[in-house]
Design a protein around this motif. Structure first.
Motif, mmCIF file in Angstrom:
data_model
loop_
_atom_site.group_PDB
_atom_site.id
_atom_site.type_symbol
_atom_site.label_atom_id
_atom_site.label_comp_id
_atom_site.label_asym_id
_atom_site.label_seq_id
_atom_site.Cartn_x
_atom_site.Cartn_y
_atom_site.Cartn_z
ATOM 1 N N ALA A 1 32.373 43.904 35.811
ATOM 2 C CA ALA A 1 31.194 43.607 36.638
ATOM 3 C C ALA A 1 31.600 42.812 37.878
ATOM 4 C CB ALA A 1 30.156 42.842 35.821
ATOM 5 N N HIS A 2 32.510 41.872 37.720
ATOM 6 C CA HIS A 2 32.985 41.076 38.859
ATOM 7 C C HIS A 2 33.650 41.975 39.908
ATOM 8 C CE1 HIS A 2 35.063 38.089 41.270
ATOM 9 N NE2 HIS A 2 36.161 38.802 41.092
ATOM 10 N N HIS B 1 35.511 44.805 25.266
ATOM 11 C CA HIS B 1 35.448 43.379 24.959
ATOM 12 C C HIS B 1 34.546 42.691 25.991
ATOM 13 C CE1 HIS B 1 36.621 39.210 24.384
ATOM 14 N NE2 HIS B 1 37.119 39.573 23.204
ATOM 15 N N PRO B 2 33.747 41.720 25.577
ATOM 16 C CA PRO B 2 32.852 41.036 26.529
ATOM 17 C C PRO B 2 33.570 40.433 27.740
ATOM 18 C CG PRO B 2 32.244 40.481 24.282
ATOM 19 C CD PRO B 2 33.519 41.282 24.199
ATOM 20 N N VAL B 3 34.781 39.936 27.568
ATOM 21 C CA VAL B 3 35.530 39.395 28.711
ATOM 22 C C VAL B 3 35.816 40.511 29.708
ATOM 23 C CG1 VAL B 3 37.731 38.381 29.449
ATOM 24 C CG2 VAL B 3 36.518 37.437 27.475
ATOM 25 N N MET C 1 33.264 32.192 42.879
ATOM 26 C CA MET C 1 33.718 33.120 43.913
ATOM 27 C C MET C 1 32.535 33.704 44.674
ATOM 28 S SD MET C 1 36.400 36.177 43.503
ATOM 29 C CE MET C 1 36.897 37.152 44.893
ATOM 30 N N ARG C 2 31.445 33.999 43.964
ATOM 31 C CA ARG C 2 30.255 34.527 44.614
ATOM 32 C C ARG C 2 29.721 33.524 45.635
ATOM 33 N NH1 ARG C 2 25.274 34.079 44.953
ATOM 34 N NH2 ARG C 2 25.048 32.476 43.376
ATOM 35 N N ILE D 1 35.005 32.635 32.399
ATOM 36 C CA ILE D 1 35.157 33.771 33.304
ATOM 37 C C ILE D 1 33.894 33.969 34.137
ATOM 38 C CG2 ILE D 1 34.522 35.668 31.745
ATOM 39 C CD1 ILE D 1 37.621 35.638 33.973
ATOM 40 N N ARG D 2 32.741 33.704 33.544
ATOM 41 C CA ARG D 2 31.481 33.802 34.312
ATOM 42 C C ARG D 2 31.397 32.718 35.380
ATOM 43 N NH1 ARG D 2 28.306 34.946 28.843
ATOM 44 N NH2 ARG D 2 28.354 37.230 28.892
ATOM 45 N N SER D 3 31.877 31.525 35.067
ATOM 46 C CA SER D 3 31.839 30.455 36.069
ATOM 47 C C SER D 3 32.825 30.737 37.201
ATOM 48 C CB SER D 3 32.103 29.084 35.433
ATOM 49 O OG SER D 3 33.433 28.943 35.019
#
Length: 191
Positions: A124-125, A116-118, A65-66, A58-60
């Motif tokens: 944040a996204h 949940h961390p996800v 996208m960024r 999910i971070r990638s």
């Protein structure tokens, strides 16, 4: 020892494909290992657990996208052109075979606990994305860029969901109409 970095990326690439196509919770470690063509030891060496891989996935997605949005903004003649390009790029993705909606909304649906961390990464996204839209709308002179960014993101969410679950043409056409109204508010104020 070039094998290890390749294997780590191959696992992430496989997760990116399988988690998006089939759902995060449905895809098991054995399937990830098999499709990645790595050993179980290699998987655990690089990620340690499926939960760690999910967060990396999910971070990638966010980082990709960024980078894409930064490039779009940098290559645009101004804020309005950047916003229209964002919508055009999204409409093209929605119309592609295999489109399954927004990866972040899909992840949020699979992890309903807001702590949940996800979900924290998804939140944040979405805050980052809203800020990008708000800044662009502000640059256009929109009288209420924050509110307009919320509307813009909601229109994007709806188009992605509607494009996946229904008619991509209707979803993207509706998105374009909503964006035209939002951008028209900025143009009227600036005039």
């Amino acid at each position: 020892m070039q094998r290890a970095p390749w294997a780590k990326q191959r696992i992430l690439d496989t997760a990116n494909e399988l988690f998006y196509d089939d759902g995060i919770r449905v895809v098991g470690i054995d399937r990830l290992i098999s499709v990645s063509s790595v050993t179980k030891a290699t998987f655990y060496k690089h990620y340690g657990s499926k939960d760690t891989l999910i967060l990396k996935y999910i971070r990638s997605r966010h980082e990709s996208m960024r980078q894409d949005l930064t490039a779009t903004i940098d290559n645009s003649a101004g804020a309005e052109q950047a916003l229209r390009q964002i919508v055009g790029d999204l409409a093209a993705r929605i119309s592609q075979p295999g489109f399954r909606g927004c990866a972040f909304l899909n992840a949020a649906a699979e992890f309903p606990d807001p702590q949940h961390p996800v979900r924290e990464v998804v939140t944040a996204h979405r805050e980052w994305y809203t800020d990008v839209l708000s800044n662009l709308l502000g640059d256009m002179g929109h009288p209420m860029p924050g509110d307009a960014a919320d509307e813009f993101l909601l229109a994007i969410d709806g188009a992605q969901s509607g494009g996946y679950a229904g008619d991509p043409v209707a979803a993207t056409t509706s998105l374009q109409r909503a964006v035209d109204r939002i951008l028209g508010s900025a143009t009227l104020k600036a005039a």
